[in-house]
Design a protein around this motif. Structure first.
Motif, short mmCIF file in Angstrom:
data_model
loop_
_atom_site.label_atom_id
_atom_site.label_comp_id
_atom_site.label_asym_id
_atom_site.label_seq_id
_atom_site.Cartn_x
_atom_site.Cartn_y
_atom_site.Cartn_z
N LEU A 77 12.45 22.99 27.88
CA LEU A 77 11.34 22.04 27.76
C LEU A 77 10.14 22.69 27.08
O LEU A 77 9.49 22.07 26.22
N ALA A 78 9.85 23.93 27.44
CA ALA A 78 8.74 24.64 26.82
C ALA A 78 9.01 24.90 25.34
O ALA A 78 8.15 24.69 24.48
N ALA A 79 10.23 25.36 25.02
CA ALA A 79 10.57 25.68 23.63
C ALA A 79 10.57 24.44 22.75
O ALA A 79 10.15 24.49 21.58
N VAL A 80 11.02 23.32 23.27
CA VAL A 80 11.00 22.06 22.51
C VAL A 80 9.57 21.67 22.16
O VAL A 80 9.26 21.33 21.02
N GLN A 81 8.68 21.74 23.15
CA GLN A 81 7.29 21.37 22.88
C GLN A 81 6.66 22.33 21.87
O GLN A 81 5.92 21.91 20.97
N ALA A 98 16.13 7.76 15.98
CA ALA A 98 16.33 8.63 14.82
C ALA A 98 16.13 10.10 15.16
O ALA A 98 16.12 10.95 14.26
N VAL A 99 15.95 10.41 16.45
CA VAL A 99 15.77 11.79 16.89
C VAL A 99 16.83 12.14 17.92
O VAL A 99 16.99 11.44 18.92
N SER A 100 17.57 13.22 17.68
CA SER A 100 18.63 13.66 18.58
C SER A 100 18.28 15.00 19.20
O SER A 100 17.44 15.75 18.69
N VAL A 101 18.95 15.30 20.30
CA VAL A 101 18.82 16.60 20.96
C VAL A 101 20.21 17.21 21.06
O VAL A 101 21.14 16.58 21.58
N SER A 102 20.36 18.42 20.53
CA SER A 102 21.67 19.08 20.52
C SER A 102 21.47 20.54 20.92
O SER A 102 21.29 21.41 20.07
N LEU A 103 21.47 20.80 22.22
CA LEU A 103 21.23 22.15 22.72
C LEU A 103 22.53 22.80 23.17
O LEU A 103 23.53 22.13 23.42
N ALA A 104 22.50 24.13 23.26
CA ALA A 104 23.66 24.88 23.70
C ALA A 104 23.38 25.51 25.06
O ALA A 104 22.22 25.73 25.43
N ALA A 105 24.43 25.80 25.78
CA ALA A 105 24.30 26.44 27.09
C ALA A 105 25.52 27.31 27.36
O ALA A 105 26.62 26.98 26.94
N SER A 141 19.56 20.39 30.30
CA SER A 141 18.41 20.58 29.43
C SER A 141 18.37 19.52 28.33
O SER A 141 17.31 18.97 28.02
N THR A 142 19.52 19.23 27.74
CA THR A 142 19.59 18.17 26.73
C THR A 142 19.09 16.86 27.32
O THR A 142 18.27 16.14 26.71
N GLY A 143 19.56 16.52 28.51
CA GLY A 143 19.18 15.27 29.13
C GLY A 143 17.70 15.22 29.48
O GLY A 143 17.03 14.21 29.22
#
Length: 413
Positions: A77-81, A98-105, A141-143
């Protein structure tokens, strides 16, 4: 074909919180490994870990959300901001679809999960909170990022251990090419809880003597926490007169798999050929020759067998060059942090392109023999146009990403 460019970097790592702190740390080439709290170092056989300094979750995460989520999600959350602030990207101005979130874990919410399981075994089922069902999960985190900012584009989580950060960026480019305007990609980790350390120690790969990849004294890695999130956008949608800073373009990506359980095999093992193949495919995808690569940020596992495999693979790809390719591994100064580590390596590569800089191989005192390669001993200014980033994950994952300076005038062909 749409070109995927990186316009914002959000770093939460042992090297510091924010791009400026990370960049200063890179230039200083100083170790950010610090003692673990309590008796964890003695219990798990490590001298310390890469820990995010001065991170106050309340500065980045709403108080109501703190009790529902794990430390790794706080980092995300901090890194996204930070990435959005870096790019001047306001979620309120965007089409949410038009905005997606695609994080890894790689390790998920292990600290939260350990706490809840302890409550279960010591106090019974009624002591377990409802948040256990979601806080530990790889997609948490993605959610939470999607919910926090109202992003409704197709979102995902990539689970390929240490390769995940690069896989999420490769996926981001794919999503951009399918018509999405922006993707938040990368990943963070918080694998320093007793449970997470026990899992890593069980694999026999943690080092009691420090993290020194490509060194004759290499004996494993030191764990770390943190990572990076990158804002990836469709270059065409930035507009001709947009003053957004572009760190670079995701020019090429490839992933292969060793198809074997034995991930610690020696240098004659077929696994090395799959890393070689991944590098060649990524370069081909980018339309870049080995001669054009200015820097390789290596996976640098710090395990003698893994290091020899990577050196041999690099020699096969770059050994014919007219001059040795510089190879760096600054992650040795902050610890190995699963998917967060490869995401941070990508952010580092983009900063090297922007500033014209070669980082070093951390803790390199007596380099192993590597003909045809330059294992960078000391960081230095040098023009950088194209960087190849390598990452490997336990279980046989190999991922490679080519990042290069963005040239708006180039065609899409």
């Amino acid at each position: 074909m749409s070109r995927a460019v990186v316009t914002g970097l959000g770093v939460v790592a042992p090297s510091g919180v924010g791009v400026a702190a990370h960049w200063e740390s890179l230039q200083a080439n100083e170790s950010r490994i610090t003692p673990l709290p309590g008796d964890r170092a003695r219990t798990y056989g490590v001298t310390g870990a890469g820990q995010v300094p001065g991170f106050r979750a309340a500065d980045h995460v709403d108080e109501r959300l703190l009790i529902q989520t794990d430390r790794w999600t706080w980092f995300s959350l901090a890194a996204v901001q930070l990435a959005m602030d870096d790019a001047g990207f306001d979620p309120g101005d965007q089409d949410p679809y038009a905005v997606s979130v695609s994080l890894a874990a790689a390790s998920g919410g292990n600290e939260f999960g350990q706490r809840e399981m302890t409550s279960l075994y010591t106090r019974g089922p009624r002591a377990v909170t409802a948040y256990q069902s979601i806080a530990w999960f790889y997609a948490a985190s993605t959610g939470q990022v999607s919910i926090r900012h109202g992003f409704k584009g197709s979102s995902s989580v990539l689970v390929t251990e240490g390769a995940g950060g690069l896989d999420s960026l490769g996926h981001a480019r794919r999503v951009i090419r399918r018509g999405t305007a922006a993707v938040l990609a990368g990943g963070t980790e918080a694998g320093l809880s007793p449970y997470a350390l026990a899992c890593q120690a069980a694999g026999g790969r943690l080092s009691a003597g420090g993290y020194a990849p490509f060194d004759t004294g290499a004996s494993g890695f030191v764990p770390g926490e943190g990572g990076a999130v990158l804002l990836v956008q469709d270059a065409d949608r930035l507009g001709r007169h947009d003053d957004t800073v572009v760190y670079g373009e995701i020019a090429g990506y490839a992933a292969t798999h060793d198809a074997t359980h034995d991930v610690t095999a020696g240098p004659d093992h077929e696994a090395g050929s799959q890393l070689t193949r991944a590098m060649r495919l990524a370069l081909s995808d980018a339309g870049v020759s080995a001669e054009e690569v200015d820097l390789v940020i290596a996976d640098a596992a710090g395990l003698p067998d893994w290091d020899r495999l990577e050196i041999r693979a690099l020699q096969e790809v770059f050994g014919h060059r007219s001059s040795p390719v510089p190879v760096a591994a600054p992650q040795a100064l902050v610890g190995r942090m699963g998917a967060g580590g490869s995401a941070l390596a990508a952010a580092t590569a983009l900063l090297c392109i922007r500033h014209g800089f070669l980082p070093a191989v951390g803790n390199l005192h007596e380099p192993i023999t590597a003909p045809g390669l330059e294992l960078v001993r000391r960081p230095r200014p040098q023009p950088v146009q194209t960087v190849l980033v390598n990452a490997r994950g336990l279980g046989g994952f190999n991922s490679c990403l080519v990042l290069r300076r963005y040239r708006p005038e180039e065609s899409h062909e």
